[in-house]
Scaffold this active site. Structure first.
Site, mmCIF file in Angstrom:
data_model
loop_
_atom_site.group_PDB
_atom_site.id
_atom_site.type_symbol
_atom_site.label_atom_id
_atom_site.label_comp_id
_atom_site.label_asym_id
_atom_site.label_seq_id
_atom_site.Cartn_x
_atom_site.Cartn_y
_atom_site.Cartn_z
ATOM 1 N N ASN A 159 30.639 -59.435 -14.916
ATOM 2 C CA ASN A 159 30.220 -61.265 -15.776
ATOM 3 C C ASN A 159 29.681 -62.023 -14.607
ATOM 4 O O ASN A 159 31.450 -62.597 -14.509
ATOM 5 C CB ASN A 159 30.614 -60.937 -16.459
ATOM 6 N N LYS A 215 28.886 -64.651 -15.076
ATOM 7 C CA LYS A 215 28.345 -65.531 -15.426
ATOM 8 C C LYS A 215 26.611 -66.597 -14.661
ATOM 9 O O LYS A 215 26.155 -66.007 -13.955
ATOM 10 C CB LYS A 215 29.621 -66.564 -16.236
ATOM 11 N N HIS A 249 28.505 -62.592 -25.833
ATOM 12 C CA HIS A 249 30.351 -63.478 -25.040
ATOM 13 C C HIS A 249 30.340 -63.847 -25.709
ATOM 14 O O HIS A 249 29.665 -64.885 -26.469
ATOM 15 C CB HIS A 249 29.803 -63.273 -23.546
ATOM 16 N N GLU A 277 30.937 -66.946 -24.629
ATOM 17 C CA GLU A 277 30.962 -68.518 -24.097
ATOM 18 C C GLU A 277 29.647 -68.666 -25.519
ATOM 19 O O GLU A 277 29.351 -69.821 -25.507
ATOM 20 C CB GLU A 277 31.058 -68.625 -23.188
ATOM 21 N N GLU A 324 38.049 -59.076 -25.938
ATOM 22 C CA GLU A 324 37.726 -60.229 -25.295
ATOM 23 C C GLU A 324 38.907 -61.604 -26.220
ATOM 24 O O GLU A 324 37.807 -62.124 -26.526
ATOM 25 C CB GLU A 324 36.771 -60.879 -24.220
ATOM 26 N N GLY A 345 39.196 -66.629 -18.554
ATOM 27 C CA GLY A 345 39.074 -67.862 -17.244
ATOM 28 C C GLY A 345 40.014 -68.544 -17.399
ATOM 29 O O GLY A 345 40.780 -69.376 -16.929
ATOM 30 N N SER A 363 40.266 -62.480 -17.444
ATOM 31 C CA SER A 363 41.745 -62.608 -16.992
ATOM 32 C C SER A 363 42.415 -61.560 -15.989
ATOM 33 O O SER A 363 43.488 -61.127 -15.649
ATOM 34 C CB SER A 363 42.762 -63.904 -17.065
HETATM 35 C C1 PEP Z 1 34.641 -62.847 -19.306
HETATM 36 O O1 PEP Z 1 33.635 -64.058 -19.054
HETATM 37 O O2 PEP Z 1 34.308 -61.902 -19.230
HETATM 38 C C2 PEP Z 1 35.923 -63.195 -18.539
HETATM 39 C C3 PEP Z 1 36.801 -61.411 -18.832
HETATM 40 O O3 PEP Z 1 36.532 -63.334 -17.749
HETATM 41 P P1 PEP Z 1 37.758 -64.462 -16.807
HETATM 42 O O4 PEP Z 1 37.627 -62.413 -16.122
HETATM 43 O O5 PEP Z 1 37.821 -64.726 -15.790
HETATM 44 O O6 PEP Z 1 38.676 -64.207 -17.929
#
Ligand code: PEP
Length: 246
Positions: A9, A11, A93, A95, A164, A170, A208
């Site tokens: 992803n 972003k 997601h 976000e 997630e 992040g 992460s």
């Molecule tokens: C994401 O935004 O879907 C995600 C998993 O980000 P990160 O791997 O940076 O935590």
């Protein structure tokens, strides 16, 4: 037998120049035995598709409209995504849930719109830190996924789910393999009550994931790959995660 899937992803990152470098790095590093895809910003989808020609890396988008077409300025329909060859679209997601006030029902409607055009929705669910600390993790993810189950009914087996935890995205904090597995098991049980396909559905973990923790996460019984944010922007890291999945 489920085949692992790793999805990057990106972003709101990238430029034509940096994407070109990243994609050529992935082309050099692949192929992998796991299925691999990148979900990139809308303006770069077509160029990404061209760059990935001849590879087995799929591509997709990070959101779609719940509407079919019409006066929805700024939105992109799943018909358009299908038209340019997208295989996947991320919906729900955290976000988007947080910054765009996307409700469980809107996320479910987006998943339905995507499936109607043959684009596989990757439906994200996950609890915030406050929800986890209040012991609400299971209730939150069940509520989020139930909205999708009720809306898609018999098509639910066609989606990919990504667990997630919001507190792990992040932040550098990762759910332990045991924490992630226990939520994945809850999700698969919920799906099993709705579809006979539950045991062949792919449930991804995101939050992460890095080269050094990917293998242990992917080794869990109900974790079938990952949704990768930050580490998907570095060809070497993303490739290492893809290798860990396959
Ligand atoms: C994401 O935004 O879907 C995600 C998993 O980000 P990160 O791997 O940076 O935590």
């Amino acid at each position: 037998m489920r085949r692992n899937l790793v999805v990057g992803n990106w972003k709101m990152h990238g430029s034509r120049a940096s994407n070109g470098l990243l994609l050529s790095g992935l082309k050099e590093a692949g192929p992998w035995s796991a299925d691999v895809a990148v979900c990139v910003p809308f303006p770069y989808i077509t160029e990404t598709a061209l760059a990935l020609t001849g590879t087995n890396v799929s591509f997709g988008a990070q959101d779609c409209s719940a509407h079919e077409q019409g006066a929805f300025t700024g939105e992109v329909s799943s018909a358009m995504l299908a038209d340019i060859g997208c295989r996947y679209v991320i919906v729900g997601h955290s976000e988007r849930r947080a910054y765009h006030a996307e409700s469980d029902q809107l996320v479910a409607d987006k998943a339905k719109a995507a499936l109607a055009h043959g684009v596989t929705p990757i439906v994200c669910v996950g609890e915030t830190l406050a929800e986890r600390e209040a012991g609400q993790t299971e209730a939150v993810v069940k509520r989020q996924l139930s909205a999708v189950i009720h809306t898609l009914t018999h098509c639910i087996g066609e989606i990919v789910v990504a667990y997630e935890p919001v507190w792990a995205i992040g932040t550098g904090l990762t759910a332990s393999p045991a924490q992630a597995q226990s939520v994945h098991a809850v999700l698969r049980t919920l799906l099993a009550a709705a579809t006979q396909k539950a045991s062949s559905m792919r449930l991804l973990y995101g939050g992460s994931v890095k080269p050094d923790n990917a293998a242990e996460l992917f080794a869990q019984a109900d974790i079938d790959g990952g949704l990768i944010g930050g580490a998907a922007l570095k060809a070497a890291d993303f490739s290492a995660i893809c290798r860990a999945a396959g």
